[in-house]
Structure formats: structure tokens, C-alpha cells
Design a protein around this motif. Sequence first.
Motif, mmCIF file in Angstrom:
data_model
loop_
_atom_site.group_PDB
_atom_site.id
_atom_site.type_symbol
_atom_site.label_atom_id
_atom_site.label_comp_id
_atom_site.label_asym_id
_atom_site.label_seq_id
_atom_site.Cartn_x
_atom_site.Cartn_y
_atom_site.Cartn_z
ATOM 1 N N ASN A 198 0.841 -1.128 -0.144
ATOM 2 C CA ASN A 198 0.108 -0.199 0.119
ATOM 3 C C ASN A 198 0.825 1.230 0.067
ATOM 4 O O ASN A 198 1.928 1.271 0.647
ATOM 5 N N GLY A 199 0.304 2.151 -0.836
ATOM 6 C CA GLY A 199 1.067 3.504 -0.736
ATOM 7 C C GLY A 199 2.200 3.630 -1.376
ATOM 8 O O GLY A 199 2.988 4.771 -1.156
ATOM 9 N N PHE A 228 -10.504 -2.077 -4.375
ATOM 10 C CA PHE A 228 -10.673 -2.251 -2.798
ATOM 11 C C PHE A 228 -10.634 -0.754 -2.449
ATOM 12 O O PHE A 228 -11.319 -0.474 -1.656
ATOM 13 N N ARG A 229 -9.581 -0.085 -2.514
ATOM 14 C CA ARG A 229 -9.526 1.222 -1.924
ATOM 15 C C ARG A 229 -10.407 2.133 -2.493
ATOM 16 O O ARG A 229 -10.691 2.345 -3.624
ATOM 17 N N ALA A 230 -10.762 3.079 -1.468
ATOM 18 C CA ALA A 230 -11.828 3.996 -1.712
ATOM 19 C C ALA A 230 -11.284 5.057 -2.781
ATOM 20 O O ALA A 230 -10.382 5.424 -2.838
ATOM 21 N N ALA A 231 -11.977 5.061 -3.830
ATOM 22 C CA ALA A 231 -11.808 6.074 -4.911
ATOM 23 C C ALA A 231 -10.638 5.855 -5.761
ATOM 24 O O ALA A 231 -10.112 6.780 -6.432
ATOM 25 N N GLU A 234 -11.392 6.200 -9.227
ATOM 26 C CA GLU A 234 -11.596 7.444 -9.776
ATOM 27 C C GLU A 234 -10.304 8.383 -10.173
ATOM 28 O O GLU A 234 -9.975 9.091 -10.878
ATOM 29 N N GLN A 235 -9.355 8.094 -8.943
ATOM 30 C CA GLN A 235 -7.915 8.587 -9.292
ATOM 31 C C GLN A 235 -7.316 8.091 -10.618
ATOM 32 O O GLN A 235 -6.827 8.734 -11.172
ATOM 33 N N GLN A 238 -8.418 9.856 -13.449
ATOM 34 C CA GLN A 238 -8.138 11.186 -13.909
ATOM 35 C C GLN A 238 -6.816 11.085 -14.567
ATOM 36 O O GLN A 238 -6.616 12.168 -15.376
ATOM 37 N N TRP A 239 -6.067 10.063 -14.109
ATOM 38 C CA TRP A 239 -4.862 9.920 -14.736
ATOM 39 C C TRP A 239 -5.055 9.596 -16.408
ATOM 40 O O TRP A 239 -4.441 9.967 -17.268
ATOM 41 N N GLY A 281 -3.266 -2.129 -3.445
ATOM 42 C CA GLY A 281 -1.961 -2.398 -2.539
ATOM 43 C C GLY A 281 -2.162 -3.506 -1.546
ATOM 44 O O GLY A 281 -3.390 -3.528 -0.972
ATOM 45 N N LYS A 342 9.435 7.790 -6.054
ATOM 46 C CA LYS A 342 9.681 8.676 -5.097
ATOM 47 C C LYS A 342 11.183 9.018 -4.781
ATOM 48 O O LYS A 342 11.589 9.209 -3.828
ATOM 49 N N GLU A 370 5.496 14.225 -8.978
ATOM 50 C CA GLU A 370 4.032 13.637 -9.265
ATOM 51 C C GLU A 370 3.436 13.959 -10.657
ATOM 52 O O GLU A 370 2.337 14.061 -10.819
ATOM 53 N N GLY B 110 1.969 8.473 0.442
ATOM 54 C CA GLY B 110 1.541 6.962 0.558
ATOM 55 C C GLY B 110 1.899 6.430 1.970
ATOM 56 O O GLY B 110 1.856 4.944 2.119
ATOM 57 N N ALA B 142 -8.267 12.231 -6.709
ATOM 58 C CA ALA B 142 -9.415 11.576 -6.197
ATOM 59 C C ALA B 142 -9.077 11.562 -4.599
ATOM 60 O O ALA B 142 -9.874 10.506 -3.960
ATOM 61 N N LYS B 246 0.631 0.622 9.066
ATOM 62 C CA LYS B 246 0.887 -0.715 8.173
ATOM 63 C C LYS B 246 1.914 -1.479 9.123
ATOM 64 O O LYS B 246 2.807 -2.231 8.757
#
Lengths: 389, 449
Positions: A198-199, A228-231, A234-235, A238-239, A281, A342, A370, B110, B142, B246
Amino acid sequence: MGSYSGWIMHLLFLVLVYLIAVLVVAAGGVYISRQRRSRLSTSSKKVMPAPPGTLTARGGEDEKAASVVTEQPPVDNVASVVSSDVEEREPPKSLSAGLSKTRGVIGAALSRMKLRGGLSEEFWSELEETLILGDIGLEISRDLVSKTRDAFRQTGLNSSVEAIDLLRRQMLADLEGKERSLTLFGEAPNLVLLVGVNGVGKTTTIGKLANYLTSRGSSVILAAGDTFRAAASEQLEQWANAANVEIVKGSSGGDPASVIFDAASRAKAIGADVVIADTAGRLQTSSNLMGELAKIHRVAQKAPGTLSEVLLVVDATTGQNGLSQAKSFSQAAQTTGVVLTKLDGSAKGGIAFAIERELGIPIKFVGTGEKMGDLVPFDPATFVDEICG
Amino acid sequence: MFDGLGNRLDSVLTRIKGKSRLSPADVDEALVEIRAALLEADVALSVTNNFVERIRSVAVGAAASRSLTPGQQIVKAVDAELVRVLGGESLKITYASKPPTIFLLAGLQGAGKTTTAAKLALHFRRNGRSPLLVAADLQRPAAVEQLRTLGERASVPVFSQPTDPVSVAKAGIDEARRVGRDIVIIDTAGRLAIDESLMAEISSISHAVQPSYTFLVIDAMIGQDAVNTAKAFNETLSLDGVIMTKLDGDARGGAALSVKEVVGKPIAFGSTGEKLEDFDTFYPERMASRILGMGDVLTLIEQAERTLDEEVTKKGASRMMEGRFDLDDFLEQLRQVKKMGPLKGIMGMLPGVPKELKDVDIDDKEIDRIEAIISSMTIDERRNPKLIDGSRRQRIASGSGVQTHQVTGLLKQFTEMQKVMKQMGIGPASATRRHKTKSNARKGRRNKR
């Protein structure tokens, strides 16, 4: 049944007995320990009665294990010298001065060392610490430095600049001879699956990857496989809009494998070249979710076209857990490459080096921001230079 | 993958077991191992080095204590020091006399800020408060929708407007006053500590809303960079605490120690799963043994309690104690253990498991095979494996897709296990007492909750 299976069964049995024993006997102990939690000196282990019998059981296992020769990790005396100038190596107080992109903690430390000349024990242990600071990991850092040291001795070189150059070459050698471009040569559509904890930036990476491929003339469809993950979809949408590509979505909480299958079918129907599929994730310790991923992988293999790449997305800030991630994700979904995200931060992403060196999974792309264009093919020389200053 | 400190020290100290005292050189060697264990757990290098220096005198003391197990003494000392550093003062939330009490969440991309915001909101709602979530992450696509969905799940309203983060945050607080919400939780965009403009932005959010509490949200998997990040955020925002996310993974989480050292403020909460309920007070004891790789028994028990069916476990236990544990029971328990995740993960949490065992790669497919073999037996066969003759063996083998000798092997193994069980002396005598302890304890815990 082979000795391996027998062994597994033995192990299972131990775990089972242990679990039951812990639950039955120690529940009382835990209760006590929770009551005493405020007393910091009371270690939870102290109040937890050892389940009777487990010692005997483990003793039996010990006998088995005893035949295995314990290899002592090489105790490098150099490493034991606790360096006194720890403060110096810290990044400077002012953020703008110290943590610029090009000159991270490591680079600064290393170039400082370059100027110093002379190769004391301290130099080698600082070199090792420099690598540790880059999240390369203790064992690999020790190994790299000790190999560099051997090579240095043999070549009869004498300056620290040359030593650092040897280290750089050592690291580059570990990254040599890998296929780093995406292999999208199968029967169209070629499916690229992104996986990771995740993330780490899977969804963002997909947006950037879509742009990367379309700008090189491929037609791309995105599959919103993170149901699974909310939105999350949608994210990704947008991409998709930003990269001007089509997206196939499922319902929230729906079956991710079928979303990916649908996207592949859609791509086949309209003659698109590449499908980039998102997945939710998941921590590699969750067996259910890793099972789900294995299923997604199986379905992706059977989907129209070719499953060409399974990219593990790794966050550059990740520490030693990255190796565990890479192992588990490879087991579940046969990862073919790493995307290191990152990298525009102060972290150097040394864990990706460890992953490639230990598991042979090549780093293919690097995420540096980003924005849409912030994804570039991995370049070993730049990466190693960043670490070695 | 990595050795716990216990194993590391044991391997150093077994060689010098005969000595009644440890020499300073022995202590040095032990300190090298402590340092290695901390670094492998991702404790920042500077923090590690300082910590090891602090532990030196403790180690010397432990070494001089003429203990039979100086290794364990040292481990205990290190553990205690870790707990001391990680624990310290715990965070007690004081609600603002003039509501709302404002919480600002900040962190890298993240790290899990948005999810944490919702979890925190649910936490407060369950404590009888009425929180409002404010979506000030206008950066990530989003992010607002994500918070809205999570807010719905937590039954907490979410405020947002398409302006800019500072205005949203301010307007969110006005909104909370207007509708009478007594807690405001502000979710912000993830940002790198070296991104000056975004760090300036969060600083202005902070100035604008004057939060009662500012939390750094940090990922348990973060490596050496944790110090840089924590330092930068602390300098910009003067943090009140840290929330670690996590923690349900297998990261050792050494960053907890790094961040604690740098920020000097409590680690207030830990996030332990994807569900909104998976959010808890931070336990320094657990973190300490986790960092040292000494087995996380408490987490194991919790995980066991969450996933295992209490009735089935009880039944298995009593069958075991009555010495009547058969293949059918084994199968039933096996299926339960499988639910807890990969065997290797469970092994990792068991304390005292030798390094060699933890290092071996365990293929969980093997467990499926064992399950398949037993499933292919009839109930009678499982109860009484003696029934299994050549032709039955053949049937079981083809039913489970294995060779007959594999069936034989499994049966032999099981017989051996039954013997071990007898040796372990699990007998009816102590069963009743244990059951009582357990049920009382459970009752006690429920009451406490």
C-alpha cells in the motif's frame, strides 16, 4: 512423503501445538500483562508463562537443527568501531542546503571522504555506514566494502578516490547485463500488471507509464484493478483523462481479475497495443490478499493477448522490508521488474539495489515526481553515482 | 530473513559460555551484534550508534553479574532500554475548552494519511465525540473522494471545497463550529520533506488553523530516511505525536525508534490493518520485541484470536489434553492455522524458534498437499489410521494426487507426533485448571474492554 514434507508437517504440528497452548495457557498471562502495562519495567514476556511442553517440542527440533552448521556472520572489527563523528554525517540543519536532490546525505558524506585521502580503518567503516544510510542493508554493505577492500589491496591503489571508484564499479557490476526495457513483444495486447504494498505509488506510476508509452506511439488501455481502496478507480480515471487513454473500470469491491480480463478483451477488440493494469495495494503478509494476487496473475495469463510484464512498485523510502516484499510478490505473481518511486525525495532507494542483487529482479523505471513526465527508464550509472556522490 | 537479536547474541555468546564473566572484548562483540540487529530493523544509523553507546554500560553490568545466561541478560537490558525510549510519556488528549479540538495530519506520500484520518475519526466517534473530517489534500487525484468514501464508512461527515488547502482547512473549522462538531481532523496532501513550497504550504495551514495536535503519519516500512523526514516535519510543524501505519506487515519498524528519538514526542497510535477498526494505542513493549526480532507473542495472540474460531480451538485443545488428538482434529486445526497466513510469518512471531528454522523457505503448497491427503481419507480412517491398508492407501493417494509413499510418510509422521505429544505430558490432569484460567481471563478482558 519426502523428508521435506515430513519436516513441514512436523513444523505445522509445532506451530499448532504452540498456538493452542498459547491461547489456552497464556490468555491469563496476557490479561495480567495488560493490567500491568503501565509498569514499563514489566516485560510482557516475563508475565507470560511459557506454555509447558513447547520447550520439549522445540528441543526435538533443535536436535534436527543442530546438524546445520551455524555460519557466523563475518564480524568486521572495523564495523564495530562506533564512529565519533556521527553528528557530522547528519544532514545539515537547513533543509534547503542539505537535502537537495543531487547532493543527498550519502553523496555529501562520500565526497567529503574523497577529499580526505588516506585509507584508515575509519575510512572503510565510514564507507560501509554510507551504504547503510542509503538503505542498501547491513549485509550487502559489508560485502560490498569488503570486496572493494580486497580489490583495492590487490591493485595497489592508494587513494580514497580510487577506492570509492572501485566501490562504484563493484556496484555497477552487480547491476550489469539486465534487460531493463519493457518487453512488450507478445501477441497484442501486451498486459503490464503493477503490484506492490500500500502507498508505494502504483496508481500514479500507471498514469505516468501510460503517458510514457503513448508518447512513444503505443495505444494504451488502463484497467482499474484496484477495486478495494476507496476512490482508487476515480484516481486512475483522472490519470487516464490526463494521458488521454481509455480506462476499463469495475464496480467498487468487485472482482479485480475480471476487470483486468475485461480490459484485455476490450484492448483486443479495438486493437490496442498495451493494457496497464492496476491492483490494490497489499501487504505481503496477508495470505488472503496474496492469494487474490496469485489469482489475478493466473487470470491475466489467460486473458486475451500476452502477460508481458509484472512490475513491482517499490517506494524509495522503504527500508529492509523491501526484500521481503520482493520475495513474496515474486512468489505470488512472478515479478519481471521493479519501478522505484519517490526518488525525488531524500531517500536513495538502496533497497532496490538489494532487491536486484539478491533476487535478480531488474529495476526498470524510476519515479521522480508527481507530474506526468516524472517517470524515466532506470539508469544504473546515475543511480550508483547518486549513492556514491 | 533477519536474525533476531536473541539468536545473534546466542551465537556470539555460546562460544564463551564457559566463562564466568564476560571480558570487555566479549561485550564489544555483543554490541556489534546489537548494532547489526538494530540496523537490520531499519533503526537510523545515528540513532543506532547512540543507542549502542548507551547500552554499553548496561551490557557491562549484565556481563559482570555472573549470570549463567549473560546473553539473555543483555537482551533483556536492550529490550528494557528500547521500551523506555519508545514509551516514555504517553499522549493524553486534552480536548479544547472551546471546541473544536483540531488535529492536523502530515506526512510523506503513501504513508496512509487519508486512511488514518478516517480511522482517527472513527476512534473519536466511538469515544462519544462528534468529529468532522476536512479534506485538504487537493493535490492527489481523487483524494477528496477517497476521504468521502471512508468518512461514509466511519459515519463521519467530510468537509471539502475546491479552493486551496489553507482555505479549506479554515473553512472546515468554521463549518465545525457552525454545525457543532467538537473534533476536526484535517487530512493533507503527502509531501516530501525537501519540497520547500509544499512544506511552506503545510506550515501556513498550521498557522491558519492553530491545531491542538499535529501528528506525523509514518509508514512502519520506512528505512534510513525516517530521521530526515521526521526532523524536517518536526522543524516545520513542531509535532505533538506520531502515528505509525502498516504495522500489520512484517517490517521490523525500527523507524519507530528513530522517529521517537528525533521528535521526542510520543508515538500515539498504531495502524494495524486495512479495516477502519484496525487502529490502536501504540504499545512500546510490542514494538521493542518486534525491532529486536524476538517474536511478537502479543500480536500473535491477537491475530490468533481474530482469525481462529474459538470453539474449534477449544475442541482441539481438549482433544489434545485428553490424548485423543487424531488426524481429523489435525485437519481441522490445520485449516485454522492456514487462515492466519503463511507458516513462515507465524514462525517469525514465535519466540525462541532457532534461526535455522526461521531461515528455511517454507512452501505453503506443502501444507495444501497435507490437507489434500487427509481430506481424501474417510472419517473412520482419520480417527483410526490403522485401518489404512494397501488398497486404501492407493485410493487416498490417487484421491489427493500424490504417491502412495507420501501417504505412508504422512501417517508415520503423525504417529511420531502423537508420541511427542505424550512426551510433552499434555494430560487430562491439568486440563480443567487451564480451562478455568482461560475462561476467567477472557471474561476479565471483555469486562475491561
